[in-house]
Design an enzyme around this catalytic site. Structure first.
Site, PDB file in Angstrom:
ATOM      1  N   GLY A 217       0.804  -1.230   0.000  1.00 28.72           N
ATOM      2  CA  GLY A 217       0.000   0.000   0.000  1.00 28.72           C
ATOM      3  C   GLY A 217       0.830   1.271   0.000  1.00 28.72           C
ATOM      4  O   GLY A 217       1.833   1.401  -0.715  1.00 28.72           O
ATOM      5  N   ILE A 218       0.414   2.210   0.817  1.00 30.54           N
ATOM      6  CA  ILE A 218       1.065   3.516   0.852  1.00 30.54           C
ATOM      7  C   ILE A 218       2.518   3.377   1.300  1.00 30.54           C
ATOM      8  O   ILE A 218       3.416   4.034   0.762  1.00 30.54           O
ATOM      9  CB  ILE A 218       0.270   4.463   1.786  1.00 30.54           C
ATOM     10  CG1 ILE A 218      -1.114   4.749   1.184  1.00 30.54           C
ATOM     11  CG2 ILE A 218       1.026   5.763   2.022  1.00 30.54           C
ATOM     12  CD1 ILE A 218      -2.069   5.520   2.089  1.00 30.54           C
ATOM     13  N   ASN A 298     -20.695   0.473  19.737  1.00 34.11           N
ATOM     14  CA  ASN A 298     -20.195  -0.909  19.620  1.00 34.11           C
ATOM     15  C   ASN A 298     -18.674  -1.009  19.774  1.00 34.11           C
ATOM     16  O   ASN A 298     -18.080  -2.024  19.438  1.00 34.11           O
ATOM     17  CB  ASN A 298     -20.594  -1.500  18.259  1.00 34.11           C
ATOM     18  CG  ASN A 298     -22.094  -1.631  18.118  1.00 34.11           C
ATOM     19  OD1 ASN A 298     -22.777  -1.893  19.111  1.00 34.11           O
ATOM     20  ND2 ASN A 298     -22.611  -1.432  16.918  1.00 34.11           N
ATOM     21  N   ASN A 349     -15.333  10.917  11.214  1.00 36.97           N
ATOM     22  CA  ASN A 349     -15.938   9.964  10.284  1.00 36.97           C
ATOM     23  C   ASN A 349     -16.720   8.930  11.075  1.00 36.97           C
ATOM     24  O   ASN A 349     -16.157   8.270  11.956  1.00 36.97           O
ATOM     25  CB  ASN A 349     -14.831   9.291   9.450  1.00 36.97           C
ATOM     26  CG  ASN A 349     -15.383   8.618   8.215  1.00 36.97           C
ATOM     27  OD1 ASN A 349     -16.500   8.907   7.781  1.00 36.97           O
ATOM     28  ND2 ASN A 349     -14.619   7.710   7.660  1.00 36.97           N
ATOM     29  N   TYR A 355     -10.110   5.459  15.367  1.00 33.20           N
ATOM     30  CA  TYR A 355      -9.184   5.840  14.289  1.00 33.20           C
ATOM     31  C   TYR A 355      -9.016   7.368  14.249  1.00 33.20           C
ATOM     32  O   TYR A 355      -7.896   7.887  14.144  1.00 33.20           O
ATOM     33  CB  TYR A 355      -9.754   5.321  12.965  1.00 33.20           C
ATOM     34  CG  TYR A 355      -8.868   5.479  11.751  1.00 33.20           C
ATOM     35  CD1 TYR A 355      -7.743   4.672  11.580  1.00 33.20           C
ATOM     36  CD2 TYR A 355      -9.173   6.398  10.751  1.00 33.20           C
ATOM     37  CE1 TYR A 355      -6.943   4.796  10.442  1.00 33.20           C
ATOM     38  CE2 TYR A 355      -8.395   6.532   9.617  1.00 33.20           C
ATOM     39  CZ  TYR A 355      -7.276   5.727   9.461  1.00 33.20           C
ATOM     40  OH  TYR A 355      -6.503   5.849   8.335  1.00 33.20           O
ATOM     41  N   LYS A 359      -5.602   9.486  14.644  1.00 31.48           N
ATOM     42  CA  LYS A 359      -5.072  10.271  13.521  1.00 31.48           C
ATOM     43  C   LYS A 359      -5.051  11.774  13.826  1.00 31.48           C
ATOM     44  O   LYS A 359      -4.130  12.486  13.426  1.00 31.48           O
ATOM     45  CB  LYS A 359      -5.886   9.982  12.255  1.00 31.48           C
ATOM     46  CG  LYS A 359      -5.743   8.530  11.773  1.00 31.48           C
ATOM     47  CD  LYS A 359      -4.300   8.201  11.451  1.00 31.48           C
ATOM     48  CE  LYS A 359      -4.124   6.848  10.793  1.00 31.48           C
ATOM     49  NZ  LYS A 359      -2.719   6.576  10.432  1.00 31.48           N
TER      50      LYS A 359
END
Ligand SMILES: NC(=O)c1ccc[n+]([C@@H]2O[C@H](COP(=O)([O-])OP(=O)(O)OC[C@H]3O[C@@H](n4cnc5c(N)ncnc54)[C@H](O)[C@@H]3O)[C@@H](O)[C@H]2O)c1
Length: 449
Positions: A217-218, A298, A349, A355, A359
């Site tokens: 990936g990245i 959750n 988000n 996450y 971030k």
């Protein structure tokens, strides 16, 4: 590609998509390539800062067409870029000068061309100058949304005292295809103790760059891009990804280090690996990251803890070890730390509280570290990718993925190389004046950009 995707990208699928307003996205210009057409320079006052920076880049420039009537005059040929030196602009009335050079340019810019405005950041010049500095940000964000054909717009805040040598890496990056997926945003360049004399095509020659999450990936794209720029690569990933890791490291003549970055001794093992080669680290790129998405209701402690530990806490522990000057194989003076954040952290988000925490934390971390590391000439920055086409995003359901792809000013997902090129710019020794910045690589995501 799933069956649904195959249908979507078939000739019939493309026709249906076009009818639904989902036109074929524009082709972006990538790599160390300048625009094809003329670079037009528009100084709004007596400053020669940008003219001198373009000279360091070895780029000739032409004069702008200026709008002064009802019908905007046009350029004879398509231009490659309009670069505006707005460093003298302090008053609201001077914004008209910017409008007058932008209007003909937005219609005359080539595919994947560039609009770049260089301005002062405000602060100390009075209320009106501060308002003007912010007004330029609004103009930049809006022009980026109006440009077509993969062209982008960028605002560079050059602080008082920043020289052409301090600006050369930034202007080079912004004009070149390396910045293909960076659109509609502003960042700061400060005066640096060591200024560059030119744009170097292999700025990392012989310098050790450590990249985590490098097996795919990245991370793999970062490895390839930094190696292209001359770096000696140390590629880090978990033992389970060992095969891919070895392949990526071998491809660029680097070394692989199998390591879970959450291990207590991760920093020490990275340093030992580098010290064994008699070197110190020029750049530490914290790219490894995971998602464990669930709406907060959750999200249990395990889901929370694993994401925050891999994406944020592990970086901090590793930095602490590498930044200790007594650590053999640690960070060199004039070194570079880059964290990989995410637009999910900047905008929020749904389903990603853990996450987003990690971030946004990465962004907060580099902003806090930057001034403390300045005395050693070490910079700390972050990149915040938006939607990038990788294994991570391939797991998103197709329809949702297609919406994410289209929800930015360039109407497409980014490529891992776009993130890698932005990191390459930040770790360039010539980018000494760029620190404490969070640069989004998101094509100007409509959410949170
Ligand atoms: N793909 C995107 O659209 C996107 C968007 C925003 C941010 N990012 C960030 O970019 C980075 C790379 O993303 P990607 O899409 O290439 O992800 P990916 O899942 O394809 O690759 C991540 C790599 O990190 C490695 N890794 C995970 N945990 C590790 C650990 N504990 N120790 C060492 N290595 C570990 C994995 O083995 C993997 O090789 C991540 O930090 C991600 O959060 C990605």
């Amino acid at each position: 590609m799933s069956a649904l995707e195959k249908a979507f990208y078939s000739p019939v699928g493309r026709k249906v998509a076009a009818k639904a307003g989902l036109a074929e996205p524009p082709r972006l210009r990538r790599g160390r390539t300048f625009p094809q057409g003329a670079i037009v320079l528009a100084p709004l006052g007596p400053s020669t800062l940008v003219a001198e920076t373009l000279a360091l880049l070895g780029r000739a420039h032409e004069s702008p067409v200026v709008d002064d009537g009802d019908e905007a005059p046009g350029y004879g040929d398509r231009i490659g870029a309009l670069v505006v030196d707005a460093t003298d602009a302090r008053t609201v009335s001077e914004l008209e000068g910017l409008r007058a050079v932008l209007r003909p340019a937005v219609r005359g810019i080539e595919r994947a061309g560039r609009i770049v405005v260089v301005a002062r950041p405000g602060g100390g010049g009075g209320w009106e100058a501060d308002a003007v500095a912010r007004a330029l940000d609004g103009i930049n964000r809006t022009v980026a949304k109006e440009l077509r054909g993969g062209a982008t717009s960028t605002l560079v805040y050059a602080h008082e005292g920043a020289t052409p040598g301090d600006l050369v890496s930034t202007l080079g990056f912004v004009l070149q295809g390396r910045s293909a997926f960076v659109d509609g945003q502003a960042w700061h360049v400060r005066p640096a103790a060591v200024a560059a004399a030119a744009l170097d095509a292999r700025p990392l020659d012989g310098r050790v760059c450590v990249v985590t999450g490098a097996a795919r990936g990245i991370g793999a794209a970062i490895v390839r891009t930094l190696a292209r720029d001359g770096a000696v690569i140390v590629a880090v990933d978990v033992p389970a990804a060992g095969e891919g890791l070895a392949a990526v490291a071998n491809e660029v003549g680097g070394t692989a280090l199998q390591l879970d970055i959450t291990a207590d001794d991760a920093g020490a093992r990275i340093a030992a690996h580098v010290a064994a080669r008699g070197a110190r680290i020029h750049a530490m790129v914290h790219n490894a990251g995971i998602t464990r998405d669930k709406i907060l209701v959750n999200t249990d402690a395990a889901r929370w803890g694993s994401v925050v530990d891999v994406n944020l806490a592990a970086q901090m522990r590793i930095n602490d070890v590498l930044l200790d000057p007594a650590t053999e194989g640690g960070m060199a003076d004039q070194g570079r730390i880059v964290g990989v954040a995410s637009t999910s952290g900047l905008a929020g988000n749904k389903g990603q509280t853990n996450y987003a925490a990690s971030k946004a934390g990465v962004a907060g971390l580099v902003i806090s570290m930057a001034p403390d590391l300045a005395a050693r000439g070490i910079t700390a920055n972050a990149v915040a990718p938006g939607f990038i086409e990788t294994d991570m995003t391939a797991r998103i359901p197709f329809v949702q993925r297609e919406v994410f792809r289209r929800s930015n000013s360039l109407s497409q997902g980014g490529s891992p190389v776009d993130v890698a090129e932005t990191i390459g710019y930040l770790v360039d020794p010539a980018s000494q004046g760029v620190t404490g910045q969070v640069i989004r690589v998101c094509g100007q995501n409509l959410v949170g950009a």
